[in-house]
Design a protein around this motif. Structure first.
Motif, PDB file in Angstrom:
ATOM      1  N   UNK A 144       0.841  -1.189   0.000  1.00 30.69           N
ATOM      2  CA  UNK A 144       0.000   0.000   0.000  1.00 30.69           C
ATOM      3  C   UNK A 144       0.871   1.230   0.000  1.00 30.69           C
ATOM      4  N   UNK A 145       0.707   2.029  -1.024  1.00 33.46           N
ATOM      5  CA  UNK A 145       1.440   3.285  -1.167  1.00 33.46           C
ATOM      6  C   UNK A 145       0.453   4.436  -1.193  1.00 33.46           C
ATOM      7  N   UNK A 146       0.853   5.607  -0.713  1.00 36.48           N
ATOM      8  CA  UNK A 146      -0.071   6.750  -0.658  1.00 36.48           C
ATOM      9  C   UNK A 146      -0.709   7.036  -2.007  1.00 36.48           C
ATOM     10  N   UNK A 147      -2.033   7.171  -2.014  1.00 41.06           N
ATOM     11  CA  UNK A 147      -2.749   7.527  -3.234  1.00 41.06           C
ATOM     12  C   UNK A 147      -2.882   6.412  -4.249  1.00 41.06           C
ATOM     13  N   UNK A 148      -2.426   5.198  -3.909  1.00 42.67           N
ATOM     14  CA  UNK A 148      -2.464   4.117  -4.902  1.00 42.67           C
ATOM     15  C   UNK A 148      -3.236   2.903  -4.436  1.00 42.67           C
ATOM     16  N   UNK A 149      -3.868   2.977  -3.301  1.00 46.00           N
ATOM     17  CA  UNK A 149      -4.620   1.824  -2.841  1.00 46.00           C
ATOM     18  C   UNK A 149      -3.707   0.646  -2.551  1.00 46.00           C
ATOM     19  N   UNK A 150      -4.271  -0.539  -2.575  1.00 47.56           N
ATOM     20  CA  UNK A 150      -3.506  -1.761  -2.342  1.00 47.56           C
ATOM     21  C   UNK A 150      -3.257  -2.452  -3.677  1.00 47.56           C
ATOM     22  N   UNK A 151      -2.037  -2.904  -3.873  1.00 48.88           N
ATOM     23  CA  UNK A 151      -1.701  -3.615  -5.103  1.00 48.88           C
ATOM     24  C   UNK A 151      -1.197  -5.003  -4.754  1.00 48.88           C
ATOM     25  N   UNK A 152      -1.710  -5.986  -5.477  1.00 44.52           N
ATOM     26  CA  UNK A 152      -1.385  -7.377  -5.195  1.00 44.52           C
ATOM     27  C   UNK A 152      -0.002  -7.720  -5.716  1.00 44.52           C
ATOM     28  N   UNK A 153       0.835  -8.280  -4.844  1.00 45.87           N
ATOM     29  CA  UNK A 153       2.203  -8.647  -5.225  1.00 45.87           C
ATOM     30  C   UNK A 153       2.235 -10.101  -5.690  1.00 45.87           C
ATOM     31  N   UNK A 154       1.894 -11.001  -4.795  1.00 48.17           N
ATOM     32  CA  UNK A 154       1.811 -12.433  -5.085  1.00 48.17           C
ATOM     33  C   UNK A 154       0.657 -13.007  -4.282  1.00 48.17           C
ATOM     34  N   UNK A 155       0.187 -14.165  -4.696  1.00 47.70           N
ATOM     35  CA  UNK A 155      -0.844 -14.827  -3.925  1.00 47.70           C
ATOM     36  C   UNK A 155      -0.651 -16.348  -3.998  1.00 47.70           C
ATOM     37  N   UNK A 156      -1.399 -17.033  -3.154  1.00 46.23           N
ATOM     38  CA  UNK A 156      -1.317 -18.492  -3.114  1.00 46.23           C
ATOM     39  C   UNK A 156      -2.718 -19.059  -2.914  1.00 46.23           C
ATOM     40  N   UNK A 157      -3.027 -20.096  -3.690  1.00 43.14           N
ATOM     41  CA  UNK A 157      -4.353 -20.713  -3.557  1.00 43.14           C
ATOM     42  C   UNK A 157      -4.289 -21.994  -2.731  1.00 43.14           C
ATOM     43  N   UNK A 158      -3.106 -22.316  -2.239  1.00 47.24           N
ATOM     44  CA  UNK A 158      -2.984 -23.490  -1.398  1.00 47.24           C
ATOM     45  C   UNK A 158      -1.529 -23.776  -1.096  1.00 47.24           C
ATOM     46  N   UNK A 159      -1.333 -24.682  -0.135  1.00 49.98           N
ATOM     47  CA  UNK A 159       0.025 -25.047   0.264  1.00 49.98           C
ATOM     48  C   UNK A 159       0.824 -25.520  -0.945  1.00 49.98           C
ATOM     49  N   UNK A 160       2.038 -24.984  -1.079  1.00 48.44           N
ATOM     50  CA  UNK A 160       2.923 -25.385  -2.161  1.00 48.44           C
ATOM     51  C   UNK A 160       2.695 -24.680  -3.482  1.00 48.44           C
ATOM     52  N   UNK A 161       1.719 -23.792  -3.545  1.00 44.77           N
ATOM     53  CA  UNK A 161       1.428 -23.078  -4.790  1.00 44.77           C
ATOM     54  C   UNK A 161       1.539 -21.573  -4.584  1.00 44.77           C
ATOM     55  N   UNK A 162       2.087 -20.891  -5.602  1.00 42.96           N
ATOM     56  CA  UNK A 162       2.148 -19.431  -5.573  1.00 42.96           C
ATOM     57  C   UNK A 162       1.900 -18.910  -6.982  1.00 42.96           C
ATOM     58  N   UNK A 163       1.503 -17.657  -7.076  1.00 42.59           N
ATOM     59  CA  UNK A 163       1.260 -17.050  -8.380  1.00 42.59           C
ATOM     60  C   UNK A 163       1.540 -15.556  -8.295  1.00 42.59           C
ATOM     61  N   UNK A 164       1.861 -14.970  -9.456  1.00 48.96           N
ATOM     62  CA  UNK A 164       2.168 -13.542  -9.507  1.00 48.96           C
ATOM     63  C   UNK A 164       0.894 -12.727  -9.520  1.00 48.96           C
ATOM     64  N   UNK A 165       0.991 -11.578  -8.859  1.00 51.68           N
ATOM     65  CA  UNK A 165      -0.097 -10.633  -8.887  1.00 51.68           C
ATOM     66  C   UNK A 165       0.202  -9.494  -9.834  1.00 51.68           C
ATOM     67  N   UNK A 166      -0.239  -8.325  -9.431  1.00 56.71           N
ATOM     68  CA  UNK A 166      -0.137  -7.143 -10.275  1.00 56.71           C
ATOM     69  C   UNK A 166       1.278  -6.565 -10.325  1.00 56.71           C
ATOM     70  N   UNK A 167       2.008  -6.612  -9.199  1.00 58.46           N
ATOM     71  CA  UNK A 167       3.335  -5.986  -9.097  1.00 58.46           C
ATOM     72  C   UNK A 167       4.344  -6.944  -8.473  1.00 58.46           C
ATOM     73  N   UNK A 168       4.718  -8.042  -9.144  1.00 58.12           N
ATOM     74  CA  UNK A 168       5.554  -9.073  -8.524  1.00 58.12           C
ATOM     75  C   UNK A 168       7.064  -8.824  -8.591  1.00 58.12           C
ATOM     76  N   UNK A 169       7.503  -7.898  -9.450  1.00 61.22           N
ATOM     77  CA  UNK A 169       8.938  -7.745  -9.678  1.00 61.22           C
ATOM     78  C   UNK A 169       9.672  -7.309  -8.423  1.00 61.22           C
ATOM     79  N   UNK A 170      10.794  -7.996  -8.150  1.00 60.35           N
ATOM     80  CA  UNK A 170      11.604  -7.667  -6.979  1.00 60.35           C
ATOM     81  C   UNK A 170      11.217  -8.436  -5.726  1.00 60.35           C
ATOM     82  N   UNK A 171      10.183  -9.276  -5.831  1.00 58.24           N
ATOM     83  CA  UNK A 171       9.701 -10.044  -4.685  1.00 58.24           C
ATOM     84  C   UNK A 171       9.642 -11.528  -5.028  1.00 58.24           C
TER      85      UNK A 171
END
Lengths: 112, 109
Positions: free
Chosen positions: A37-64
């Motif tokens: 969360x950055x000022x004036x930009x709301x919340x932006x999704x970085x990464x998410x996971x739908x279950x143990x052992x799984x991950x996926x990229x969100x809107x702003x994944x670079x560097x993470x």
């Protein structure tokens, strides 16, 4: 029942340092999310996971990177921190099919 | 890419006045959620709207989802000081949520 917890609450890094943010939930939720969360930009999704052992990229994944080795934990890593990564980081979780995202208290990260 | 815009960015009202925030998505959404964040706090889920044209009420709060499922609004009747905070919409598409930029509400006693 602690809900969603995040550690640490605050951190100051120098450019190029690395760190890991930990999110833990005790509600047996399948889905977990990392937002920034950055000022004036709301919340932006970085990464998410739908279950143990799984991950996926969100809107702003670079560097993470993320890992979900255990269902209750979702780790967010910064390999080489940059000043542009100064932000408040929120973790959230929800059940599969549920509507409510439960947010943690946040981690305030400053990169100098 | 997916964009969710929210207006206004800020709103100052006298206690007792009404307040409305509007949310617009660049694409059709599966559903839309609304959250409230108090200063220094974390977002707290308020409600989810799923059906085209849906209207839901929570006491003084009225939420609407547009017919095309691309826009939504939150209306607060007779604001109180406890309503202070930032209100976010979040559009749900696939497994991702796209948050609006938020509307910061200040209520003047």
């Amino acid at each position: 029942n602690a809900g969603v917890t995040q550690t640490p609450k605050f951190r100051v890094l120098k450019t190029g340092q690395s760190m890991t943010l930990l999110c833990a939930q005790d509600m047996n939720h399948e889905y977990m999310y990392w937002y920034r969360q950055d000022p004036g930009m709301g919340l932006r999704l970085i990464h998410y996971s739908v279950g143990e052992g799984t991950t996926a990229k969100g809107e702003v994944p670079d560097g993470y990177n993320v890992s979900r080795l255990k269902k209750q934990n979702f780790l967010l890593g910064l390999e080489s921190a940059a000043p542009s990564q100064t932000s408040v980081y929120f973790c959230a979780s929800r059940t599969n099919g549920g509507d409510t995202q439960y947010f943690g208290p946040g981690t305030r990260l400053t990169v100098l | 890419g997916q964009q969710v815009m929210q207006i206004p960015q800020y709103q100052h009202v006298q206690e007792g006045e009404d307040f409305t925030t509007y949310c617009n998505s660049s694409t059709t959404l599966s559903n839309i959620q609304w959250y409230k964040q108090r200063p220094g706090g974390h977002p707290v889920f308020l409600i989810q709207l799923v059906k085209s044209g849906e209207v839901k009420k929570q006491k003084r709060l009225t939420f609407q989802f547009g017919e095309a499922k691309k826009n939504s609004s939150l209306h607060i009747t007779a604001t109180q000081t406890t309503d202070v905070g930032t209100y976010f919409c979040a559009g749900h598409t696939g497994n991702q949520f796209y948050f609006g930029t938020g509307t910061s509400l200040t209520v003047i006693p």
